[in-house]
Design an enzyme around this catalytic site. Structure first.
Site, short mmCIF file in Angstrom:
data_model
loop_
_atom_site.label_atom_id
_atom_site.label_comp_id
_atom_site.label_asym_id
_atom_site.label_seq_id
_atom_site.Cartn_x
_atom_site.Cartn_y
_atom_site.Cartn_z
N CYS A 7 81.14 -36.54 26.97
CA CYS A 7 81.97 -36.03 28.14
C CYS A 7 81.91 -37.23 28.92
O CYS A 7 83.28 -37.86 29.36
CB CYS A 7 81.55 -34.68 28.77
SG CYS A 7 81.60 -33.35 27.79
N GLU A 11 78.74 -39.32 29.82
CA GLU A 11 77.57 -39.94 30.06
C GLU A 11 77.57 -41.38 29.69
O GLU A 11 77.94 -42.04 28.63
CB GLU A 11 76.52 -39.27 28.96
CG GLU A 11 76.66 -37.67 28.88
CD GLU A 11 77.36 -37.08 28.19
OE1 GLU A 11 78.45 -37.10 28.40
OE2 GLU A 11 76.76 -36.31 27.18
#
Lengths: 322, 796
Positions: B439, B441
């Site tokens: 997502c 990171e």
């Protein structure tokens, strides 16, 4: 200092006397993107000398605060009824609510207890500093988008002293200033206002003085005179034509409007055609007023584009929607 | 920093070719199904290798799968390589967990989200294979290893470590650049070289030997696999009547004989080599979020060195995008609630700065964004890095794509992320070279085992516990420490002390749960192929799972920042400051889910300050609530010799996490979803996007170095025209100047507005923007709302 949102939770008529000068404001909208270029904060002044049939902000017309009720927000707690010292609010059998506006003393008791936000009073008396506190919050967005502050309405020049003071303050803070005005005010006031204005957004509703009076309650002579003066002074103008079916959308009127705009010369930055929409209609009902244009159907896309073409014969930068 | 050279013009971009349109149509028609081949082959292999060292067993299994699985080449394909016997089908990975698969076999076709077709024959094969795995899966072994309290808190959903508890880890990027330029033969050579240095008499080195041998076996298996495609393409060419297609097939055959074993030279070779690597990683393990990372950086040199036309290059990229979307993964039914839409979270990022700090934008950056526009597929997840030197034209191209309404690209802020990674111990050049996993990171690709999706921590559940002396009001169980009841708290400080105590307790249990799962993967499921593509595994002679990577982290996410912040703010304001509510009144209303107390709920919703309105009162409390979580996470270390680092994003876990939490003082009803990432609660940000992003920027994003996520919605009226692109840029730029981490934009569609009609509370801030007009969408009457809905996708 209270945020604009927090101001809506209570109402105190005495706020108008809290400083030497306060203005009556009915909304402050951040991230306005159609009102003067870039990302802007739009300060809506309450009160207008015109009474256009199509007004999209009918809560802006009166120069006094007034009750506005959004029926479908109501959760039926009836606190507004029980709290009202004037007994001016009545729940009827069928669930509808009747407000006796003449008895209302604008004490704000109903607003304070209506947690669901159904019962509201539009209009807050604010000082220039209070307005600027909200405006300042988006300063960074103005600099990354070439935006600024726009004073709109209602009619901002109707509170000219407050407006001029706000414009001066904004300028002293290095902000780009715009006004959205009908330009129906004395030449003296208009001259004083535009001295501190970087961009004038102004409507031309009709070119024919008599028809203008029918539609808006006033003639257009002073308006056109003010616009010429602004152009002569070299101010930047953006003309907006609300295109209202059956009111001002004849090809003749649009051509005449565009011709006038063209005659203002290089002062005019562009002309925005603002197609009629019905977004204002529910608000008329929320103020217990009858919407004069009920049942009027928005123009077809191709008709709007035809009007754009007509306008382009006299003005070079014509957009739809502002 | 190096001055940025003047940027080139945007390369001439081209739309989708006819070939792409055909391939896309075929893709859309393919129904996801379950493929049994991998499950059957790995089970056979494990039976054959009982008693051998685990790395050897894993490599042998990979060899068996890659040699035995069906392969195919579809019409119009120029890049080849399939994960399953059918496009879009999903393989099964019984070594991680399979009890749930067995239980859900009959429901896979019938469930509401992420449906998979499955034949009766397939069910029989799977049931028979699963018999072998009873008690042997990483899931079962890890649950034995985990402290009982940790497992219980996981089951009570104060946090969930589900991702790696039931699946492979994934969440990584291979060193694609190295493989494209050196080839797998070079990987084998370096493993052999290290093997030559082994002193068998040293017990530790004996372990290394087994790992290095498994690397060699695995890489050879991959090369054999790619040669199967070379052979197939050649056979297909010999019977192909169409001269053009025949030539294409022969070229495919030539390329598959060459890469990824040898270095790539042409653009097509580089794409094919990349694809084989990216594919096999997702056959070796089902860990999702395998990230292509800085694709524009390692692919552009091949594009520039090739004489290929832009049209042809774009077509190849678009074909690759379809290949990405053909990869699939089956998840259990409750996880599909959190991960609906068959997502693989393959994050591909362009732009940003180079290792030396200068601007990295190149032609490939634009071709990549164009591939997103041409295919309109949900994979890969497109991202753009933004730094001081980002050229306007890249900003503009990205904004155009954002406005198409697919939710990508996501924007990342180098100004926050580079220092955040430096603070985590990355070298300066590595920090500048970050890409994004999953997502949001960040990590440096090819050097990191980041364990980025280690857990989702339920911050709203902690609110419930901290008001009720540690009692779970859903079950009535005492699950947390006895930190007091709301009525016992004399002031806001007491409340915060209770919140902190609960956070500290459960973060500690969560760290233990994560470490138990981590140790299990290390011992029972090393991945020799993936490990060989990440520094320093070969040099260290250790798999990724045992800590062989250069950088090691564990990143658990806090979910419901806005719910925690707004709940605490509501109590501070209404109970402690204004005394409009007593503690008993509030707790009783929460326990009964506001039954008969709608006015009280409206008070909580509308009379308490809310995060997301640029209101310091609420924003400071949200910031503090997040910080307490982050500071606790920072205390722990993992078995791979790395540190824990917090993130604040939910994937879609805000839905299942919300489903176990009773009503909260922010006015949220019981069991409803939590707020998304660091975004304000839907409908509570009523002051527009500028106020919203200024609020979110007040959080400390640098400490949340595992990533934060902000979703910002716009009605099309707000971003129309050329100036709409400028305004989008201004929002991103200002958010980033203020310290934001990530933002992505959604364009409100007809469906969203219809939802707003049914759930007005969640859309209170929604404004249809018209010149000089003032009103919220939900304040309009229904007929007018219908009118707006009808016109929403048509702007002038």
């Amino acid at each position: 200092m209270k945020t604009w949102k927090e101001r809506q939770h209570s109402f105190d008529l005495e706020d108008r006397n809290k400083a030497a000068m306060t203005g009556l404001v009915f909304d402050i909208q951040r991230f306005a993107v159609h009102d003067g270029g870039g990302i802007r904060t739009l300060v809506f002044f309450k009160g207008c000398p015109l009474s256009c049939k199509w007004c999209q902000n009918p809560e802006s017309m009166s120069s006094r605060p007034e009750i506005m009720r959004i029926p479908h927000f109501c959760i039926g707690c009836v606190k507004c009824v029980t709290e009202c010292p004037e007994k001016a609010i009545h729940f009827k059998e069928d669930g509808s609510v009747k407000i006796d506006r003449d008895s209302c003393s604008l004490c704000g008791a109903c607003v304070e207890k209506c947690y669901a936000g159904s019962m509201t009073i539009v209009g807050r008396y604010m000082t220039v500093d209070e307005v600027m506190e909200v405006v300042e919050r988006d300063r960074l967005f103005y600099s990354t988008s070439k935006g600024g502050v726009t004073f709109s309405g209602g009619e901002p020049t109707l509170q000219s002293e407050f407006l001029i003071s706000a414009l001066k303050e904004a300028h002293s803070r290095g902000l780009h200033t715009a006004i959205e005005t009908c330009a129906h005010t004395s030449s003296e006031i208009f001259a004083a206002v535009i001295e501190h204005t970087d961009l004038i957004l102004t409507d031309i509703k009709h070119m024919d003085p008599a028809r203008h009076k029918e539609l808006t309650g006033v003639s257009n002579e002073q308006i056109l005179k003010n616009l010429k003066m602004a152009a002569d002074k070299g101010k930047t103008l953006r003309i907006r034509v609300p295109l209202i079916p059956g009111c001002n959308d004849s090809p003749e009127n649009i051509s005449a409007t565009a011709a006038f705009v063209g005659s203002l010369g290089s002062a005019v930055e562009g002309l925005d055609i603002l197609p009629y929409h019905r977004l204002g209609e529910p608000k008329w009902a929320q103020l217990d007023r009858e919407y004069p244009l009920h049942g009027v159907v928005p123009l077809k896309r191709e008709d709007v584009f035809y009007m754009k073409e007509l306008a382009e014969r006299s003005v070079h930068n014509v957009t739809i929607g502002g | 920093m190096t001055k940025n050279p003047p940027i080139m013009a945007i390369p001439q971009l081209v739309g989708p070719s006819d070939r792409i349109k055909r391939v896309l149509d075929r893709f859309m028609d393919a129904a996801p199904a379950i493929c049994t081949e991998r499950a059957v082959l790995i089970t056979e292999s494990y039976k054959e290798t009982e008693g051998q060292p685990m790395p050897a067993r894993r490599a042998a299994a990979l060899d068996k799968i890659l040699s035995g699985m069906s392969i195919f080449i579809q019409d119009d394909e120029l890049l080849v390589g399939n994960q399953c016997s059918m496009p879009r089908s999903a393989p099964i990975f019984p070594e991680f967990s399979c009890k749930w698969v067995e239980e859900e076999l009959d429901r896979l076709e019938k469930r509401t989200a992420d449906v998979f077709l499955i034949s009766e024959d397939a069910k029989v094969k799977l049931r028979s294979a699963f018999e072998y795995w009873d008690g042997k899966t990483t899931n079962e072994i890890a649950s034995q290893l985990m402290p009982a309290e940790s497992l219980e808190a996981h089951n009570d959903v104060v946090y969930t470590v589900g991702n790696y508890f039931y699946n492979g880890v994934g969440h990584i990027s291979a060193d694609y650049s190295k493989i494209l330029n050196c080839g797998l033969n070079a990987v084998i050579a370096s493993a052999k070289k290290e093997l030559g240095k082994i002193d068998f008499t040293d017990p530790e080195q004996l372990t290394k030997m087994h790992f290095l041998k498994s690397v060699i076996t695995a890489n050879k298996a991959v090369i054999k696999f790619t040669k199967r495609f070379a052979k197939l393409a050649k056979e297909m060419a010999s019977s192909c009547k169409d001269k053009e297609r025949k030539a294409e097939l022969l070229e495919i055959s030539r390329i598959c004989n060459k890469v990824p074993a040898a270095p790539a030279e042409t653009f097509q070779e580089a794409l094919q080599s990349f694809w084989f690597i990216h594919l096999v990683i997702q056959i070796e393990s089902n860990g999702h979020s395998i990230s292509p990372m800085r694709f524009d950086q390692y692919m552009n040199p091949f594009y520039k060195a090739d004489s290929i036309s832009t049209e042809k290059a774009q077509e190849m990229l678009d074909l690759l995008w379809v290949k990405f979307s053909e990869l699939n993964k089956v998840r259990d039914e409750s996880s599909t609630m959190a991960f609906a839409g068959y997502p693989m979270f393959m994050n591909l990022i362009v732009g940003g700065m180079k290792r030396d700090g200068s601007d990295a934008t190149n032609d490939m950056s634009f071709l990549v964004l164009q591939a997103g526009a041409n295919t309109k597929l949900y994979a890969p997840s497109l991202s753009v890095r933004i730094h001081e030197g980002t050229p306007d034209i890249l900003y503009k191209k990205a904004a155009e794509l954002s406005r198409m309404g697919m939710g990508y690209p996501a924007y990342y802020n180098d100004r926050v992320i580079v220092p955040a990674l430096l603070a985590r111990g990355l070298d300066r050049e590595d920090a500048r070279d970050y890409g994004i996993i999953g997502c949001v990171e960040p990590q440096v690709g090819g050097k990191t085992e980041g364990w980025h999706d280690a857990a989702f921590f339920n911050m709203a559940k902690v609110i419930e516990l901290c008001l009720n002396d540690g009692v779970d009001k859903r079950t009535g169980k005492q699950i947390g420490p006895k930190s007091g009841k709301l009525k016992d708290f004399k002031n806001f400080e007491d409340l915060m002390a209770s919140y902190t105590a609960q956070i500290a307790h459960f973060v500690r249990l969560m760290a233990a749960a994560d470490n138990a799962v981590d140790m299990t993967h290390g011992k029972h499921c090393p991945l020799p192929f993936l490990s060989s593509l990440v520094e320093d595994c070969i040099a260290e002679g250790r798999s990724l799972q045992e800590g062989g990577a250069h950088y090691n982290f564990t990143g658990p996410q806090g979910v419901g920042v806005a719910n925690a912040g707004d709940s605490l703010a509501a109590i501070k304001k209404l109970v402690f400051d204004d005394k409009k509510l007593t503690a008993d009144e509030l707790c009783e209303a929460l326990e009964t889910d506001f039954e008969g107390k709608e006015d009280l709920r409206q008070m909580l919703l509308n009379r308490a300050p809310k995060y997301g309105n640029d209101n310091d009162y609420a924003d400071e409390i949200a910031k503090e609530a997040a910080l307490i979580y982050c500071n606790e996470v920072n205390r722990y270390t993992n078995p791979r010799g790395g540190k824990f680092q917090p993130g604040l994003y939910p994937a879609s876990a805000n839905v299942p996490l919300g489903s176990v939490v009773t009503a909260t003082p922010d006015g949220r009803k019981a069991w409803t979803p939590l707020a998304d990432g660091v975004s304000p609660i839907s409908g509570c940000d009523t002051c527009g996007p500028t106020a919203s992003v200024l609020s979110v920027a007040k959080l400390d994003h640098e400490i949340a170095s595992n990533g934060t996520l902000l979703n910002q919605k716009f009605h099309p009226s707000a971003i129309e025209g050329e100036k709409g692109l400028e305004n989008l840029k201004s929002i991103t730029e200002t958010y980033f100047q203020n310290g934001g981490f990530h933002v992505q934009y959604n364009v409100i569609s007809r469906e969203t507005l219809e939802d707003a009609q049914s759930n007005p509370e969640e859309y209170k801030g929604l404004v249809v923007r018209v010149a000089g007009y003032s009103a919220f969408f939900t304040a309009l009457d229904e007929s007018l709302q219908n009118d707006i809905i009808a016109r929403t996708e048509q702007t002038f």
